[in-house]
Structure formats: structure tokens, C-alpha cells
Design a protein around this motif. Sequence first.
Motif, PDB file in Angstrom:
ATOM      1  N   THR A 218      11.884   3.609   0.942  1.00  0.00           N
ATOM      2  CA  THR A 218      11.217   3.171   2.319  1.00  0.00           C
ATOM      3  C   THR A 218       9.762   2.699   2.357  1.00  0.00           C
ATOM      4  O   THR A 218       9.121   2.728   1.367  1.00  0.00           O
ATOM      5  CB  THR A 218      11.039   4.694   3.052  1.00  0.00           C
ATOM      6  OG1 THR A 218      10.409   5.609   2.406  1.00  0.00           O
ATOM      7  CG2 THR A 218      12.832   5.376   3.034  1.00  0.00           C
ATOM      8  N   GLY A 219       9.538   2.125   3.460  1.00  0.00           N
ATOM      9  CA  GLY A 219       8.008   1.623   3.511  1.00  0.00           C
ATOM     10  C   GLY A 219       8.169   0.193   3.641  1.00  0.00           C
ATOM     11  O   GLY A 219       9.231  -0.606   3.121  1.00  0.00           O
ATOM     12  N   ASP A 220       7.034  -0.340   4.026  1.00  0.00           N
ATOM     13  CA  ASP A 220       6.815  -1.705   4.145  1.00  0.00           C
ATOM     14  C   ASP A 220       5.798  -2.409   2.983  1.00  0.00           C
ATOM     15  O   ASP A 220       4.804  -2.207   2.972  1.00  0.00           O
ATOM     16  CB  ASP A 220       6.145  -1.831   5.293  1.00  0.00           C
ATOM     17  CG  ASP A 220       6.170  -3.687   5.709  1.00  0.00           C
ATOM     18  OD1 ASP A 220       6.468  -4.469   4.762  1.00  0.00           O
ATOM     19  OD2 ASP A 220       5.816  -3.855   6.826  1.00  0.00           O
TER      20      ASP A 220
ATOM     21  N   GLU B 271       3.464  -5.445   3.590  1.00  0.00           N
ATOM     22  CA  GLU B 271       2.327  -5.210   4.024  1.00  0.00           C
ATOM     23  C   GLU B 271       1.152  -5.282   2.919  1.00  0.00           C
ATOM     24  O   GLU B 271       0.237  -5.405   3.000  1.00  0.00           O
ATOM     25  CB  GLU B 271       2.165  -3.939   4.954  1.00  0.00           C
ATOM     26  CG  GLU B 271       1.082  -3.775   5.658  1.00  0.00           C
ATOM     27  CD  GLU B 271       0.822  -2.538   6.545  1.00  0.00           C
ATOM     28  OE1 GLU B 271      -0.046  -2.292   7.294  1.00  0.00           O
ATOM     29  OE2 GLU B 271       1.918  -1.828   6.731  1.00  0.00           O
TER      30      GLU B 271
ATOM     31  N   GLN C 294      -6.320  -0.610   4.721  1.00  0.00           N
ATOM     32  CA  GLN C 294      -5.985   0.237   6.128  1.00  0.00           C
ATOM     33  C   GLN C 294      -4.263  -0.305   6.261  1.00  0.00           C
ATOM     34  O   GLN C 294      -4.157  -1.657   6.455  1.00  0.00           O
ATOM     35  CB  GLN C 294      -7.001  -0.610   7.158  1.00  0.00           C
ATOM     36  CG  GLN C 294      -8.176  -0.228   6.749  1.00  0.00           C
ATOM     37  CD  GLN C 294      -8.383   1.045   6.911  1.00  0.00           C
ATOM     38  OE1 GLN C 294      -7.712   2.047   8.086  1.00  0.00           O
ATOM     39  NE2 GLN C 294      -9.069   2.114   5.729  1.00  0.00           N
TER      40      GLN C 294
ATOM     41  N   SER D 295      -0.452   0.458   8.084  1.00  0.00           N
ATOM     42  CA  SER D 295       0.593   1.030   9.068  1.00  0.00           C
ATOM     43  C   SER D 295       1.302   2.122   8.549  1.00  0.00           C
ATOM     44  O   SER D 295       1.201   2.273   7.421  1.00  0.00           O
ATOM     45  CB  SER D 295       1.687   0.214   9.666  1.00  0.00           C
ATOM     46  OG  SER D 295       2.429  -0.468   8.562  1.00  0.00           O
ATOM     47  N   GLU D 296       2.044   3.056   9.285  1.00  0.00           N
ATOM     48  CA  GLU D 296       2.763   3.989   8.817  1.00  0.00           C
ATOM     49  C   GLU D 296       3.805   3.720   7.667  1.00  0.00           C
ATOM     50  O   GLU D 296       3.860   4.468   6.640  1.00  0.00           O
ATOM     51  CB  GLU D 296       3.427   4.739   9.817  1.00  0.00           C
ATOM     52  CG  GLU D 296       3.899   6.153   9.355  1.00  0.00           C
ATOM     53  CD  GLU D 296       4.689   6.823  10.518  1.00  0.00           C
ATOM     54  OE1 GLU D 296       5.802   7.814  10.389  1.00  0.00           O
ATOM     55  OE2 GLU D 296       4.568   6.495  11.996  1.00  0.00           O
ATOM     56  N   GLN D 297       4.319   2.574   7.704  1.00  0.00           N
ATOM     57  CA  GLN D 297       5.277   2.004   6.894  1.00  0.00           C
ATOM     58  C   GLN D 297       4.514   1.716   5.718  1.00  0.00           C
ATOM     59  O   GLN D 297       4.984   1.902   4.297  1.00  0.00           O
ATOM     60  CB  GLN D 297       6.213   1.118   7.597  1.00  0.00           C
ATOM     61  CG  GLN D 297       7.212   1.640   8.389  1.00  0.00           C
ATOM     62  CD  GLN D 297       8.198   2.437   8.025  1.00  0.00           C
ATOM     63  OE1 GLN D 297       8.691   2.236   6.727  1.00  0.00           O
ATOM     64  NE2 GLN D 297       8.219   3.720   8.579  1.00  0.00           N
TER      65      GLN D 297
ATOM     66  N   GLN E 186       1.834   2.704   4.608  1.00  0.00           N
ATOM     67  CA  GLN E 186       1.431   4.117   3.894  1.00  0.00           C
ATOM     68  C   GLN E 186       2.287   4.616   2.935  1.00  0.00           C
ATOM     69  O   GLN E 186       2.108   5.265   2.025  1.00  0.00           O
ATOM     70  CB  GLN E 186       0.760   5.084   5.125  1.00  0.00           C
ATOM     71  CG  GLN E 186      -0.490   4.644   5.700  1.00  0.00           C
ATOM     72  CD  GLN E 186      -0.882   5.499   6.598  1.00  0.00           C
ATOM     73  OE1 GLN E 186      -0.943   6.668   6.256  1.00  0.00           O
ATOM     74  NE2 GLN E 186      -1.340   5.203   7.780  1.00  0.00           N
ATOM     75  N   LEU E 187       3.848   4.625   3.335  1.00  0.00           N
ATOM     76  CA  LEU E 187       4.707   5.004   2.802  1.00  0.00           C
ATOM     77  C   LEU E 187       5.088   4.238   1.561  1.00  0.00           C
ATOM     78  O   LEU E 187       5.345   4.806   0.402  1.00  0.00           O
ATOM     79  CB  LEU E 187       6.062   5.033   3.749  1.00  0.00           C
ATOM     80  CG  LEU E 187       6.109   6.018   4.961  1.00  0.00           C
ATOM     81  CD1 LEU E 187       7.501   5.698   5.765  1.00  0.00           C
ATOM     82  CD2 LEU E 187       6.332   7.573   4.471  1.00  0.00           C
TER      83      LEU E 187
ATOM     84  N   ARG F 258       2.695   2.572   0.025  1.00  0.00           N
ATOM     85  CA  ARG F 258       1.515   3.089  -0.776  1.00  0.00           C
ATOM     86  C   ARG F 258       1.725   4.413  -1.559  1.00  0.00           C
ATOM     87  O   ARG F 258       1.413   4.396  -2.899  1.00  0.00           O
ATOM     88  CB  ARG F 258       0.009   3.083  -0.067  1.00  0.00           C
ATOM     89  CG  ARG F 258      -1.003   3.433  -0.873  1.00  0.00           C
ATOM     90  CD  ARG F 258      -2.140   3.445  -0.183  1.00  0.00           C
ATOM     91  NE  ARG F 258      -2.118   3.980   1.153  1.00  0.00           N
ATOM     92  CZ  ARG F 258      -2.963   3.678   1.925  1.00  0.00           C
ATOM     93  NH1 ARG F 258      -4.132   3.029   1.827  1.00  0.00           N
ATOM     94  NH2 ARG F 258      -3.099   4.363   3.087  1.00  0.00           N
ATOM     95  N   GLU F 259       2.152   5.253  -1.022  1.00  0.00           N
ATOM     96  CA  GLU F 259       2.467   6.339  -1.644  1.00  0.00           C
ATOM     97  C   GLU F 259       3.610   6.229  -2.877  1.00  0.00           C
ATOM     98  O   GLU F 259       3.529   7.076  -4.130  1.00  0.00           O
ATOM     99  CB  GLU F 259       3.122   7.536  -0.729  1.00  0.00           C
ATOM    100  CG  GLU F 259       3.313   9.071  -1.125  1.00  0.00           C
ATOM    101  CD  GLU F 259       3.700   9.908  -0.184  1.00  0.00           C
ATOM    102  OE1 GLU F 259       4.086  11.051  -0.450  1.00  0.00           O
ATOM    103  OE2 GLU F 259       3.882   9.559   1.127  1.00  0.00           O
TER     104      GLU F 259
END
Length: 219
Positions: free
Chosen positions: A26-28, A31, A54, A56-58, A60-61, A63-64
Motif C-alpha cells: 500500500t502507499g504512493d 510521490e 512532506q 500525503s497520507e499515501q 507516508q504509508l 515511506r513507512e
Amino acid sequence: MASFRDLVSTPFTGVINAICWSRTLTGDFSEIVEKVALSENITTIEPEELFALQLSEQGQLAREILLNDLQALKDHGALPTLNVIRNYDRDDALPFFPTDVYSFHVDRSPIPVDTFLCTYYGEPSEILPNALGTQKILIPEIRNELKKLYHGPEEGFESFLSDHFFDLHYQAHPDANIINLGTGNLWRLTTDHPESPVPPCLHRAPEEQPGQPRLLLIC
């Protein structure tokens, strides 16, 4: 494989020289690529740079996941690198025998170590079953061309091939089934080292799509 633990603990046996932890992430990740300042054809992203983005929510997913993968490999004793790749340098010195990473090749190490890689965004890497590739230095017309480059004693020719990394490269058979490693999957590939129980894995970088850099973790 169902987990990182499975990926790193499963032994290579027989002709199996590539193991996959298949994942749908999941996640972008695009970005991440867009937000990183690209200064070279290959830009390395350090963890602190990831933290500073900086997102978005996606984003950040994404990045995690990147940070977790980097940490898992470091805890395993590996030295992972996260790169944004516009393209690799091409080897055009010998048109009949390029030795860049776009050629099917094996990784060599003097110590027991595996290659790990994951493409998160962009064109994925590819592997080739060993039975469907021929070491290029064994192909008569290529070997004859290499002999023209060598000016030493006959007994030193094999060392010449090894010293210049010619022996690491392979040519796919015309009907070869080339395996796309997919995006999000974390792979473990064998290398050419003295204690390997199986042949080293033949792999290559893909042709990048114009305007679409790759996001690749490798070690």
C-alpha cells in the motif's frame, strides 16, 4: 514466502537460486520519487531524507514500508541502498560485449552473501533461469573477439576474462522465458561465492521508461 524471516532463512537448494517474498504494498511510492531532489542519474535516498519529506497520507504509508525494509535488512547484517534511478551508465567500449547492468550477469563475492532487491516504482528487474543462458565467454564468436583484445600469454587468458568481469555475463537463449520480478516483491538472489550450494542467479536491470525513474532497494 510469507515474511522477511522466511525470506532470509529458507535455504537455496538444487536449481533454486532466487527466493521471493511476494507482496502487494500500500502507499504512493511515486510521490516519494517526485519529492526527492534528483541530482544524478542515480540518486541515493538516506533515511533522514525520507523522514524530512512532506508527504500525503499515501506517501507516508510508502515511506513507512521503505524504512521498515531498510531496517529489516540492516538488522540482518546487510547494507541496503535505496536509489531513484533515471538510468544506469551504458558500456559502449565494446559493442559486441557490453558489461553494464542491462546485460544478464551474476554478482560475485569473496564471502558468503546474497543479493536483495525490491522495485517499488518503475520497471522491475528481471532474472533468467540458468539453463536458459550461456556464459558469453563460451560463445565462439565472442570468445574470438576477446582474444583479439588480449596480448598476453595463453595461460593468462582466463585471468584476463575474470579481471575484466567478462566471465560474469550471460546471453539469453532465443526462446528463453525471462522472469519479471514485479513491483513490491522483495527478492533474495544467490551470488557467485566459494561456499554457494547452487549456481549464482542471472539477473539484469530493465530498460527504464522515458520520464519514469525507478525506485529500487538493493544490497
